[in-house]
Design a protein around this motif. Structure first.
Motif, mmCIF file in Angstrom:
data_model
loop_
_atom_site.group_PDB
_atom_site.id
_atom_site.type_symbol
_atom_site.label_atom_id
_atom_site.label_comp_id
_atom_site.label_asym_id
_atom_site.label_seq_id
_atom_site.Cartn_x
_atom_site.Cartn_y
_atom_site.Cartn_z
ATOM 1 N N LEU A 50 0.752 -1.235 -0.127
ATOM 2 C CA LEU A 50 -0.019 -0.001 0.067
ATOM 3 C C LEU A 50 1.086 1.089 0.069
ATOM 4 N N TYR A 51 1.927 1.325 0.567
ATOM 5 C CA TYR A 51 2.951 2.434 0.784
ATOM 6 C C TYR A 51 3.443 2.567 -0.691
ATOM 7 N N GLU A 52 3.790 1.644 -1.269
ATOM 8 C CA GLU A 52 4.352 1.612 -2.683
ATOM 9 C C GLU A 52 3.540 2.039 -3.796
ATOM 10 N N ASP A 53 2.146 1.853 -3.538
ATOM 11 C CA ASP A 53 1.425 2.158 -4.424
ATOM 12 C C ASP A 53 1.078 3.453 -4.565
ATOM 13 N N THR A 54 1.359 4.119 -5.582
ATOM 14 C CA THR A 54 1.160 5.816 -5.999
ATOM 15 C C THR A 54 -0.158 5.932 -6.066
ATOM 16 N N SER A 55 -1.098 5.163 -6.349
ATOM 17 C CA SER A 55 -2.473 5.698 -6.226
ATOM 18 C C SER A 55 -3.300 5.708 -5.009
ATOM 19 N N PHE A 56 -2.517 4.952 -3.951
ATOM 20 C CA PHE A 56 -3.212 5.037 -2.608
ATOM 21 C C PHE A 56 -3.003 6.303 -2.048
ATOM 22 N N PRO A 57 -4.446 6.742 -1.610
ATOM 23 C CA PRO A 57 -4.339 8.192 -1.013
ATOM 24 C C PRO A 57 -3.661 8.526 0.419
ATOM 25 N N GLU A 58 -3.522 7.328 0.972
ATOM 26 C CA GLU A 58 -2.887 7.624 2.437
ATOM 27 C C GLU A 58 -1.437 6.770 2.580
ATOM 28 N N ARG A 59 -0.630 6.840 1.588
ATOM 29 C CA ARG A 59 0.606 6.149 1.643
ATOM 30 C C ARG A 59 1.252 6.663 3.111
ATOM 31 N N GLN A 60 1.148 7.722 3.324
ATOM 32 C CA GLN A 60 2.100 8.119 4.581
ATOM 33 C C GLN A 60 1.937 7.490 5.933
ATOM 34 N N LEU A 61 0.483 7.042 5.824
ATOM 35 C CA LEU A 61 -0.417 6.473 7.052
ATOM 36 C C LEU A 61 0.184 4.887 7.113
ATOM 37 N N ALA A 62 0.209 4.255 5.791
ATOM 38 C CA ALA A 62 0.713 3.029 5.529
ATOM 39 C C ALA A 62 2.248 3.039 6.139
ATOM 40 N N ALA A 63 2.939 3.872 5.720
ATOM 41 C CA ALA A 63 4.278 3.802 6.066
ATOM 42 C C ALA A 63 4.567 3.817 7.679
ATOM 43 N N LEU A 64 3.592 4.857 8.164
ATOM 44 C CA LEU A 64 3.701 4.985 9.640
ATOM 45 C C LEU A 64 3.317 3.709 10.324
ATOM 46 N N VAL A 65 2.180 2.925 10.095
ATOM 47 C CA VAL A 65 2.098 1.753 10.388
ATOM 48 C C VAL A 65 3.153 0.633 10.226
ATOM 49 N N ALA A 66 3.823 0.679 9.127
ATOM 50 C CA ALA A 66 4.703 -0.276 9.102
ATOM 51 C C ALA A 66 5.929 0.074 9.673
ATOM 52 N N ALA A 67 6.120 1.400 10.222
ATOM 53 C CA ALA A 67 7.519 1.870 10.720
ATOM 54 C C ALA A 67 7.189 0.994 12.243
ATOM 55 N N LYS A 68 5.854 1.405 12.832
ATOM 56 C CA LYS A 68 5.543 0.913 14.376
ATOM 57 C C LYS A 68 5.747 -0.628 14.413
ATOM 58 N N VAL A 69 5.395 -1.237 13.266
ATOM 59 C CA VAL A 69 5.531 -2.695 13.501
ATOM 60 C C VAL A 69 6.894 -3.292 13.368
ATOM 61 N N TYR A 70 7.727 -2.688 12.478
ATOM 62 C CA TYR A 70 9.193 -2.911 12.505
ATOM 63 C C TYR A 70 9.842 -2.383 13.618
ATOM 64 N N TYR A 71 9.042 -1.460 14.478
ATOM 65 C CA TYR A 71 9.994 -0.970 15.491
ATOM 66 C C TYR A 71 9.568 -2.037 16.830
ATOM 67 N N ASN A 72 8.501 -2.512 16.870
ATOM 68 C CA ASN A 72 8.188 -3.897 17.955
ATOM 69 C C ASN A 72 8.900 -5.022 17.364
ATOM 70 N N LEU A 73 9.276 -5.085 16.303
ATOM 71 C CA LEU A 73 10.161 -6.156 15.845
ATOM 72 C C LEU A 73 11.706 -6.245 16.084
ATOM 73 N N GLN A 74 12.013 -4.714 16.427
ATOM 74 C CA GLN A 74 13.390 -4.530 17.022
ATOM 75 C C GLN A 74 14.167 -4.295 15.623
ATOM 76 N N GLU A 75 13.529 -3.947 14.373
ATOM 77 C CA GLU A 75 14.185 -3.666 13.272
ATOM 78 C C GLU A 75 14.333 -2.313 12.890
ATOM 79 N N TYR A 76 15.283 -1.593 13.881
ATOM 80 C CA TYR A 76 15.043 -0.245 13.929
ATOM 81 C C TYR A 76 15.329 0.336 12.615
ATOM 82 N N ASN A 77 16.460 -0.052 11.768
ATOM 83 C CA ASN A 77 16.853 0.498 10.549
ATOM 84 C C ASN A 77 15.695 0.670 9.604
#
Length: 1147
Positions: A50-77
């Motif tokens: 969804l984040y990579e889909d240029t037609s998706f209207p809330e790409r930034q929201l998808a990026a934020l959710v993905a960032a929080k999931v990776y944060y909880n996985l301790q994949e900080y990069n």
């Protein structure tokens, strides 16, 4: 409203084709992601899609959710990458754990990317040092060295990751922590970050937002810290300018608040000097600080001077002094004088000489006594470019200030001011004031010194030398040589090198006595050979040249020419030995090519006796210059000669040449450490220690620890551990933890090195952690380990009293017990004697400090400590420790450079920083008489006789008397003594009282301190300990200091100059009348044992130096039953035998 308990239903909406359902799901998940992330992990691929889909209207929201999931996985990069993609949805102002972690990761990435770019731009191949080490593929010095070198070739692949502040040049090293598929370039990043070329804009926006928030909240120091790590000088400039602008807008706080911009510059300067380890970055920062300081309306001239000294900008120093004098007002003149005092304390002789020459000169002709340089040669210039400097080729910073034209007419006031500044820069005024302070406040306890002398047999040369050294250290700089005058018979037992050391001790005692130094030593100095006359002992002549250098140490005057002339004419090796050491000490860091050539000519005679001293002297003359030609000469001769003593002297000389050169010394260090000769590897460790002294460099510490556990030579391992003290003396609290395991090593040399490392780094601090490590080492089974522990304890405990550290009394008793213990080894007794001298150094008015009062490196002290550690091989080098003695005083001078009488305030109890009490002398030092055993029959007869006599007295006089002896019933058949029971009971009572007194001593001290009033006044020129300075204040009165008191000389401004002022009398200015040198042997003996009767009033003027001349100048002759020192022999290297130290020291 109750939150979601399961994400399974919401996650299903992510796979729906309707964007509204997908956005709804993302919003719900974003709210509850911390509790539901485990169920969302399996769908992370869909969220990324969804984040990579240029037609998706809330790409930034998808990026934020993905960032929080990776944060909880301790994949900080990965979390940081998607957080950057979230744009404005990632809120920096939200103080949460997730936000703080991502911000921290962004800062680290920003620093790493900035540094990688800077390294790629500025990387330059360093110049090669042409040495005798031909480089091979594996980095060894030669094929034979690579095969036979007993050390594991140092490889950084075995070392942990480096701090960002201690990164090396990318051309020489790589970071092994970044290997394994993560790139092998220096500072390379993981692939997920390295591919962030498109994200750098977002990263910069996050960093800019972070900086702006810091500016709004007034946290400028955080921005400065990040900018220094990232090497962003433009950000540094912007943050300091922003701080100054914000301060101007807050006009209502301008009167009550200190200048924010100036405080920030002070903070940056502190970081630059104490935290940044890379020399090129430090130079860039200092130049930036100089630019910013000149932009301030009223700049801090003392901070400018500190930068100028480190950057070696002598032209800027002279211009600044000239501008201050040109202003003409009293405050500017006082600032100029104070800067001149600070320059002398923190600069080399060569730097000061250039500053003095560039000052505006009066039109009058030069003085007759001015030193000529017709045969001196040009001073050596820094020729090495081993350290790439990004500032090379730039215009000199001196263009900031305009130099006043020397042809401009000069007023009398300005001419007088420049003459005063010249006197200060030459060091004459500072040395004179320090000498006066030590002379006035001498608190040496002669009872301790006499006990050392009485406890050690003078006919043993090592013990005679120990007493000499203890006397020298106790009276260092006080000009009190009474001990020699009172013990001429003891002094007469000195032979050969003991006589050399005793004569040189006069230089330590009279150090800084510039007015009478030559007169004092005139009877000892070498005389021209005249037929039919005896010129005296060569050992006292050599020692006198060494002493002359110590008196004028680091002070280029006529004495340097005098020593040089004697050195040139000398034919005796002993005289050349002393002359070389004297030349090195007096001409320290002058870079004089003429003196260097004279020394090199003597070196090429290949004499083991004087070669060691010449090698050290060559390094002292070229101290810190990094002169390539000198290094090549010394390296070549070290490989050519067969004498180990010469190699050892040259190794130390090379280390001195690379003093404080940091990265510029790396090539030389690597070459020396790969040499098969253990003495040259030993020199490589010394070079590393002096090149990085006081920097706390992680790279240097790792290399030292590596050698300390890998080299097969005990000497190299010992020096590697000891050198940790030189690297970390600015962080003394970190050293005990680092050497704790080393202090328990199976190898006694490593234990000795750990003890000395603690002594060097923690000197004068009284650090409890260091003392706890050293106390068990006092009972070490190896004698030289006990010696090192005692010396280290005395260094740490110098100027400590019972109130500051309760253990000091026990340690003093331990030192005295070791000397009087007849079963103790000679080396331990030697260490105890030296320790008692160190702990009371300079009449209890000196501490050991390797940095100056203003925080810069104390060059003379560091060099003195480095050469002192070589006493292991050669006892006369012990005198170098006196260069590390720093008077602890506050000396106020007015604008006429006179010492006024005034008082300042100490907000402490008087006993807290008071002198230690003098030792109580026992009235009966004679050994106890052995009690005589008496038979029981004799005792019974005595009792019967006493009883009969008592009965007769009672019958003649009707008076009852108290019995003189108690009843003895029940003891009839036992053997008694002839002492009364009454006496026994009295002794028991005395012992109990004594024990109770010792137990109550600590409690009594505390009670006495509690009764004392807090705060008291101190007279000008009083002792002020480093720990006491923070309690010192100058009350408002006639005299006010021009800067915050830091110890040493403080220039005062006189608020009422029209009033008559009261001055302190300088008592040290007295005429010394040296004794005429005896001509014949009989005259010398008569002068020694039948000194001329002089009135008591004038006897002190002649001094011990003059009266001891007859003894020390006498030629050693065979005395029946006497001991004669051995003829010096070539040094023999021992691997494991402890006799190495003692045997070589007695040569």
């Amino acid at each position: 409203m109750v939150g979601l308990t399961s994400a399974s239903g919401v996650v299903g909406f992510l796979y729906e084709p309707d964007h509204e359902l997908q956005v709804f799901a993302l919003r719900k998940l974003n709210e509850e992601i911390d509790s539901l992330w485990t169920e969302v992990v399996d769908s992370i691929g869909q969220i990324e899609a969804l984040y990579e889909d240029t037609s998706f209207p809330e790409r930034q929201l998808a990026a934020l959710v993905a960032a929080k999931v990776y944060y909880n996985l301790q994949e900080y990069n990965e979390s940081m990458v998607f957080a950057l993609g979230a744009g404005k949805l990632f809120d920096l102002d939200n103080n949460g754990e997730f936000e703080d972690t991502i911000i921290s990761k962004c800062v680290d990435t920003y620093i790493a990317l900035s540094d990688t770019g800077a390294a790629a731009i500025t990387a330059q191949p360093p110049s090669k040092l042409t040495t005798a080490f031909p480089s091979t593929a594996n980095g060894a010095s030669s094929t034979s060295a690579s095969l036979t070198s007993p050390t594991t070739p140092f490889s950084q692949s075995t070392l942990p990751s480096r701090s960002l502040l201690s990164r090396q040049d990318s051309t020489n090293t790589f970071d092994p922590s970044m290997q394994g598929g993560e790139g092998n370039a220096p500072g390379s990043l993981p692939p997920s970050i390295a591919a962030l070329t498109g994200m750098q804009k977002q990263l910069q926006e996050i960093i800019d937002q972070l900086f702006e928030r810091c500016f709004r909240e007034g946290r400028y120091r955080q921005v400065v810290g990040i900018a220094v790590e990232a090497r962003k000088l433009d950000v540094l400039r912007r943050s300091i300018q922003r701080a100054s602008e914000d301060e101007k807008h807050e006009k209502r706080f301008s009167e009550s608040k200190s200048a924010q911009g100036e405080d920030l510059l002070e903070y940056l300067l502190e970081i630059c000097m104490n935290v940044v380890q890379e020399r090129s970055l430090r130079n860039e920062l200092l130049r930036l600080i100089l630019d910013l300081l000149h932009d301030i309306p009223s700049p801090d001239c003392f901070s400018i001077a500190k930068c100028i000294v480190y950057l070696n900008e002598h032209k800027m120093a002279s211009d600044m002094l000239a501008q201050l004098v040109k202003k003409g007002d009293p405050k500017s003149l006082a600032i100029a004088y104070q800067i001149a005092f600070d320059l002398y304390d923190n600069s080399t002789q060569g730097f000061l000489k250039k500053v003095k020459e560039e000052l505006p000169q009066p039109p009058a002709p030069a003085e007759n006594g001015e030193k000529t340089e017709d045969d001196q040669g040009e001073p050596s210039k820094e020729t090495d470019q081993l350290l790439p400097d990004a500032t090379n080729g730039e215009a000199p910073l001196s263009s900031i200030n305009e130099t006043p034209e020397k042809s401009e007419p000069m007023s009398e006031e300005a001419q007088k001011a420049f003459e005063s500044i010249g006197t200060i820069l030459q060091g004459t005024k500072s040395i004179e004031l320090d000498l006066e302070f030590l002379y006035r406040n001498n608190h040496t306890d002669m009872a301790i010194l006499n006990k050392i002398k009485d406890s050690l047999e003078a006919r043993n040369s090592i013990f005679h030398t120990a007493v000499t050294l203890a006397n020298a250290f106790m009276h260092a700089g006080t000009t009190n040589d009474k001990f020699f005058r009172d013990n001429l018979e003891w002094l007469g037992k000195a032979v050969n090198w003991s006589k050399f050391t005793a004569t040189a001790a006069l230089g330590v005692i009279h150090r800084g006595n510039l007015g009478q130094g030559q007169k004092l030593l005139d009877p000892y100095l070498p005389k021209d050979q005249v037929a039919g006359t005896n010129t005296g002992s060569a050992y006292s002549q050599g020692g006198s040249l060494y002493a002359l250098g110590l008196i004028y140490a680091n002070h280029e005057t006529f004495a340097l020419d005098l020593i040089r002339n004697h050195f040139r004419r000398a034919t005796e090796e002993v005289v050349q030995h002393g002359g070389a050491l004297g030349l090195g000490v007096a001409g320290m860091a002058t870079g004089d090519e003429g003196i260097y050539e004279d020394l090199k000519n003597v070196l090429y005679t290949d004499s083991a006796l004087n070669g060691e001293a010449v090698g050290i002297a060559m390094g002292l003359i070229m101290l810190g210059t990094g002169n390539i030609r000198a290094l090549e000469d010394m390296i070549q001769y070290a490989h050519d000669t067969q004498h180990e003593k010469i190699v050892r002297g040259l190794a130390l000389g090379m280390a001195l040449i690379m003093y404080s050169r940091q990265e510029a010394a790396d090539e030389l260090v690597n070459g020396l450490l790969e040499d098969p000769d253990p003495i040259l590897r030993y020199g490589g460790i010394q070079t590393l220690a002096l090149a990085y002294c006081g920097t706390g460099s992680n790279k240097a510490v790792r290399k030292l620890l590596h050698v300390a556990v890998s080299d097969v030579s005990d000497d190299v391992r010992r020096m590697a551990v000891m050198s940790l003290g030189f690297i970390l003396f600015r962080k003394p609290s970190s050293v005990p933890r680092m050497v704790e395991l080393l202090s328990e090593s199976y190898n006694p040399h490593v234990r000795y090195g750990a003890a000395m490392a603690l002594g060097i780094s923690c000197a004068g601090t009284g650090l409890d952690e260091a003392i706890d490590l050293l106390e068990p080492m006092i009972k070490d089974p190896t004698d030289f380990v006990r010696q090192g522990a005692l010396i280290a304890l005395s260094m740490i405990m110098v100027q400590q009293n019972e109130a500051m550290n309760p253990k000091v009394g026990t340690i003093r008793k331990t030192l005295q017990k070791a000397i009087s213990d007849r079963h103790e080894d000679a080396m331990t007794k030697f260490g105890s004697a030296i320790s008692l001298g160190i702990i009371d150094a300079g009449g209890r008015n000196c501490t050991i400090s390797l940095q100056t009062q203003t925080g810069n490196l104390n060059m003379a002290a560091i060099v003195g400590m480095a050469v002192f550690t070589q006493y292991w091989y050669w006892f006369p080098l012990t005198h170098f420790l006196s260069l590390s003695f720093t008077p602890t005083s506050i000396i106020g001078v007015d604008q006429d450079l006179e010492v006024p009488s005034f008082k300042f305030y100490s907000a402490t109890r008087p006993s807290l920083f008071d002198y230690p009490p003098e030792q109580e002398t026992k009235t009966e030092d004679a050994p106890e008489k052995v009690k005589t055993a008496v038979l029981s029959t004799t005792a019974q007869a005595k009792r019967r006789a006493q009883k009969k006599e008592k009965q007769q007295r009672r019958e003649s006089m009707d008076i009852d008397q108290t019995p003189t002896t108690p009843k003895t019933s029940g003891l009839g058949d036992k053997m008694d003594t002839d002492e009364s029971a009454t006496k026994t009971e009295e002794e028991k009572d005395d012992g109990a009282e004594k024990k109770e007194g010792e137990d109550a001593k600590d409690g009594g001290l505390k009670k006495r301190m509690e009764k004392e009033k807090v705060g008291y006044d101190l007279e000008n020129m009083s002792r002020v300990l480093p720990a006491q300075r923070k309690f010192i204040s100058f009350p408002k009165g006639r005299y006010e200091p021009i800067k915050k008191p830091t110890g040493g000389v403080i220039v005062l401004t006189d608020t009422t100059p029209s009033e008559e002022k009261s001055l302190l009398e300088l008592k040290a200015r007295k005429v010394v009348k040296p004794a005429a040198a005896p001509e014949t042997l009989q005259d010398r003996v008569n002068a020694a044992f039948n000194p001329p009767q002089t009135p008591a009033a004038t006897r002190g003027e002649a001094g011990g130096a003059a009266e001891a001349a007859g003894v020390l100048n006498a030629v050693d002759e065979d005395v029946e039953g006497g001991e004669e020192a051995e003829v010096p022999r070539p040094f023999d290297y021992y691997e494991d035998e402890s006799e190495n130290q003692g045997g070589e020291g007695e040569q």
